[in-house]
Design a protein around this motif. Structure first.
Motif, mmCIF file in Angstrom:
data_model
loop_
_atom_site.group_PDB
_atom_site.id
_atom_site.type_symbol
_atom_site.label_atom_id
_atom_site.label_comp_id
_atom_site.label_asym_id
_atom_site.label_seq_id
_atom_site.Cartn_x
_atom_site.Cartn_y
_atom_site.Cartn_z
ATOM 1 N N THR A 170 0.811 -1.208 0.000
ATOM 2 C CA THR A 170 0.000 0.000 0.000
ATOM 3 C C THR A 170 0.846 1.260 0.000
ATOM 4 O O THR A 170 0.391 2.296 -0.439
ATOM 5 C CB THR A 170 -0.916 0.036 1.221
ATOM 6 O OG1 THR A 170 -0.115 -0.136 2.374
ATOM 7 C CG2 THR A 170 -1.925 -1.062 1.148
ATOM 8 N N GLY A 171 2.084 1.180 0.484
ATOM 9 C CA GLY A 171 2.948 2.347 0.482
ATOM 10 C C GLY A 171 2.815 3.217 1.706
ATOM 11 O O GLY A 171 3.473 4.237 1.806
ATOM 12 N N HIS A 219 -0.932 8.850 6.494
ATOM 13 C CA HIS A 219 -0.239 7.636 6.091
ATOM 14 C C HIS A 219 1.096 7.474 6.791
ATOM 15 O O HIS A 219 1.766 6.460 6.622
ATOM 16 C CB HIS A 219 -0.033 7.640 4.582
ATOM 17 C CG HIS A 219 0.791 8.789 4.108
ATOM 18 N ND1 HIS A 219 0.301 10.062 3.995
ATOM 19 C CD2 HIS A 219 2.078 8.856 3.743
ATOM 20 C CE1 HIS A 219 1.257 10.855 3.561
ATOM 21 N NE2 HIS A 219 2.357 10.152 3.403
ATOM 22 N N LEU A 252 -15.488 10.480 -3.048
ATOM 23 C CA LEU A 252 -15.109 9.149 -2.581
ATOM 24 C C LEU A 252 -15.628 8.079 -3.525
ATOM 25 O O LEU A 252 -14.925 7.132 -3.894
ATOM 26 C CB LEU A 252 -15.651 8.944 -1.162
ATOM 27 C CG LEU A 252 -15.299 7.636 -0.474
ATOM 28 C CD1 LEU A 252 -13.812 7.524 -0.304
ATOM 29 C CD2 LEU A 252 -15.969 7.573 0.872
ATOM 30 N N LEU A 253 -16.886 8.227 -3.959
ATOM 31 C CA LEU A 253 -17.435 7.284 -4.932
ATOM 32 C C LEU A 253 -16.674 7.365 -6.256
ATOM 33 O O LEU A 253 -16.439 6.355 -6.921
ATOM 34 C CB LEU A 253 -18.917 7.571 -5.167
ATOM 35 C CG LEU A 253 -19.860 7.153 -4.055
ATOM 36 C CD1 LEU A 253 -21.283 7.457 -4.444
ATOM 37 C CD2 LEU A 253 -19.702 5.683 -3.762
ATOM 38 N N PHE A 313 -13.120 -2.409 -7.800
ATOM 39 C CA PHE A 313 -13.658 -1.213 -7.173
ATOM 40 C C PHE A 313 -12.762 -0.819 -6.004
ATOM 41 O O PHE A 313 -12.346 -1.649 -5.217
ATOM 42 C CB PHE A 313 -15.079 -1.510 -6.685
ATOM 43 C CG PHE A 313 -15.790 -0.321 -6.110
ATOM 44 C CD1 PHE A 313 -16.181 -0.311 -4.793
ATOM 45 C CD2 PHE A 313 -16.069 0.775 -6.894
ATOM 46 C CE1 PHE A 313 -16.832 0.771 -4.265
ATOM 47 C CE2 PHE A 313 -16.725 1.875 -6.369
ATOM 48 C CZ PHE A 313 -17.103 1.862 -5.048
ATOM 49 N N LEU A 314 -12.447 0.480 -5.900
ATOM 50 C CA LEU A 314 -11.590 1.016 -4.854
ATOM 51 C C LEU A 314 -10.198 0.393 -4.882
ATOM 52 O O LEU A 314 -9.590 0.149 -3.854
ATOM 53 C CB LEU A 314 -12.198 0.810 -3.450
ATOM 54 C CG LEU A 314 -13.281 1.785 -3.037
ATOM 55 C CD1 LEU A 314 -13.832 1.393 -1.702
ATOM 56 C CD2 LEU A 314 -12.727 3.171 -2.951
ATOM 57 N N ASN A 369 -6.124 0.446 -5.853
ATOM 58 C CA ASN A 369 -5.059 1.422 -5.950
ATOM 59 C C ASN A 369 -4.682 1.632 -7.403
ATOM 60 O O ASN A 369 -4.259 0.706 -8.087
ATOM 61 C CB ASN A 369 -3.852 0.912 -5.174
ATOM 62 C CG ASN A 369 -2.868 1.997 -4.876
ATOM 63 O OD1 ASN A 369 -2.929 3.058 -5.459
ATOM 64 N ND2 ASN A 369 -1.984 1.725 -3.950
ATOM 65 N N PRO A 416 8.211 3.427 -1.458
ATOM 66 C CA PRO A 416 7.273 3.607 -0.343
ATOM 67 C C PRO A 416 7.345 5.007 0.214
ATOM 68 O O PRO A 416 8.354 5.677 0.133
ATOM 69 C CB PRO A 416 7.753 2.571 0.685
ATOM 70 C CG PRO A 416 9.182 2.371 0.362
ATOM 71 C CD PRO A 416 9.302 2.528 -1.121
ATOM 72 N N ASP A 417 6.242 5.446 0.762
ATOM 73 C CA ASP A 417 6.133 6.697 1.494
ATOM 74 C C ASP A 417 6.410 7.916 0.639
ATOM 75 O O ASP A 417 6.876 8.933 1.119
ATOM 76 C CB ASP A 417 7.080 6.690 2.724
ATOM 77 C CG ASP A 417 6.731 7.807 3.680
ATOM 78 O OD1 ASP A 417 7.656 8.433 4.207
ATOM 79 O OD2 ASP A 417 5.540 8.047 3.862
ATOM 80 N N THR A 433 3.279 6.515 -4.755
ATOM 81 C CA THR A 433 2.862 5.221 -4.242
ATOM 82 C C THR A 433 1.667 5.337 -3.338
ATOM 83 O O THR A 433 0.688 4.629 -3.484
ATOM 84 C CB THR A 433 4.017 4.589 -3.442
ATOM 85 O OG1 THR A 433 5.133 4.472 -4.286
ATOM 86 C CG2 THR A 433 3.617 3.253 -2.913
ATOM 87 N N VAL A 434 1.767 6.261 -2.394
ATOM 88 C CA VAL A 434 0.780 6.312 -1.332
ATOM 89 C C VAL A 434 -0.340 7.263 -1.711
ATOM 90 O O VAL A 434 -1.176 7.601 -0.892
ATOM 91 C CB VAL A 434 1.482 6.737 -0.020
ATOM 92 C CG1 VAL A 434 1.670 8.235 0.026
ATOM 93 C CG2 VAL A 434 0.756 6.219 1.185
ATOM 94 N N ILE A 465 -4.069 6.334 -0.789
ATOM 95 C CA ILE A 465 -4.421 6.491 0.629
ATOM 96 C C ILE A 465 -4.444 7.967 1.013
ATOM 97 O O ILE A 465 -5.294 8.408 1.799
ATOM 98 C CB ILE A 465 -3.440 5.681 1.496
ATOM 99 C CG1 ILE A 465 -3.691 4.202 1.272
ATOM 100 C CG2 ILE A 465 -3.555 6.030 2.945
ATOM 101 C CD1 ILE A 465 -2.906 3.315 2.163
ATOM 102 N N LEU A 468 -7.708 9.395 -0.318
ATOM 103 C CA LEU A 468 -8.821 8.944 0.506
ATOM 104 C C LEU A 468 -8.848 9.661 1.840
ATOM 105 O O LEU A 468 -9.912 10.011 2.354
ATOM 106 C CB LEU A 468 -8.735 7.434 0.736
ATOM 107 C CG LEU A 468 -9.272 6.552 -0.374
ATOM 108 C CD1 LEU A 468 -9.195 5.104 0.051
ATOM 109 C CD2 LEU A 468 -10.695 6.909 -0.680
ATOM 110 N N ASN A 469 -7.647 9.889 2.418
ATOM 111 C CA ASN A 469 -7.587 10.628 3.686
ATOM 112 C C ASN A 469 -8.142 12.029 3.536
ATOM 113 O O ASN A 469 -8.917 12.506 4.381
ATOM 114 C CB ASN A 469 -6.143 10.706 4.181
ATOM 115 C CG ASN A 469 -5.832 9.627 5.171
ATOM 116 O OD1 ASN A 469 -6.704 9.187 5.898
ATOM 117 N ND2 ASN A 469 -4.596 9.203 5.206
#
Lengths: 102, 139
Positions: free
Chosen positions: A58-59, B31, B80-81, B94-95, B97, B104-105, B109-110, B113, B116-117
């Motif tokens: 997920t990262g 994240h 969001l939808l 659905f949903l 990535n 990473p980070d 990549t992130v 998330i 979504l946040n």
């Protein structure tokens, strides 16, 4: 609730309906309680998988965010729907109780 | 609020921008550090409550009309939808990535998330502040 004003609170049909609703809610609660208090241990395979592969798939370093926004984002969507309906319901109750009826 | 003391008004006026900034920080660093959308949204709403305590209901109502806040909440839900549908259109589930996962980070990549946040934080903040703005109003 305006049932008190119009005097139909003690009507027989109304009490029967509310008693039936109460019984249905209690039965649903008992069924859900049976699912919660079972004796199954948490799945160790899922626990190890999240710890091993969570960051690189997920990262996100925060594994909690990786789980509820990455692996199980559908539950977060359901949570968002619940939040929307709760806010709408609470606003409706506030509006119904405050404004004067013509 | 019929009577507002000087200390309450002064402290709330000085604290409100920092609490709003902290709410944005909690949302955008979901994240990396503990926090995320739901927690940051609640902090944003408490910042708006501090605005109401510091200035009164009418100036805050002029700054954030209830129609705009409700519109922001529904827009965030539709976003969001839309993010979920982007997973469908991108050829996956659905949903899923839809950003490439190489380092990473970092944002590529992130990014899912992170997006979504942001969306969930906007939604929760708008929802809770809508309830609070409605309850503070006294006619």
């Amino acid at each position: 609730m305006n049932l008190r004003e119009t005097g139909t609170w003690f009507a027989r049909g109304e009490r029967a309906r509310r008693g039936l609703a109460l019984i249905l809610v209690l039965c649903t609660g008992l069924v859900l309680l049976d699912g919660v208090t079972a004796d199954t241990p948490p799945p160790q395979e899922a626990h190890d998988y999240y710890l091993r592969r969570g960051v690189e798939e997920t990262g996100a370093i925060n594994l909690v965010s990786a789980i509820y926004l990455g692996y199980r984002a559908f539950d977060t969507l359901g949570e968002t729907i619940v939040f929307l309906v709760a806010i709408a319901g609470a606003l409706y109750m506030v509006e119904e109780g405050s404004e004067s009826r013509p | 609020m019929t009577r507002r003391t000087e200390i309450l008004g002064l402290v709330a006026r000085k604290l409100a921008p920092f609490v709003l900034l902290f709410g944005c920080y909690v949302i955008s660093h979901g994240h990396v550090s503990p926090g995320g959308g739901f927690q940051g949204g609640a902090v944003l709403a408490s910042g708006i409550i501090l605005l109401v305590l510091g200035r009164g209901v009418a100036p805050t109502e002029r700054l954030l009309p209830a129609r705009w806040v409700a519109f922001a909440e529904t827009c965030a839900f539709c976003l969001l939808l839309g993010l979920g549908m982007a997973g469908l259109l991108g050829g996956g589930r659905f949903l899923e990535n839809t950003f490439p996962t190489t380092h990473p980070d970092e944002i590529p990549t992130v990014g899912f998330i992170f997006a979504l946040n942001l969306v969930v934080g906007l939604k929760v903040g708008a929802g809770i502040s809508l309830i609070c703005l409605r309850l503070f109003k006294e006619d």
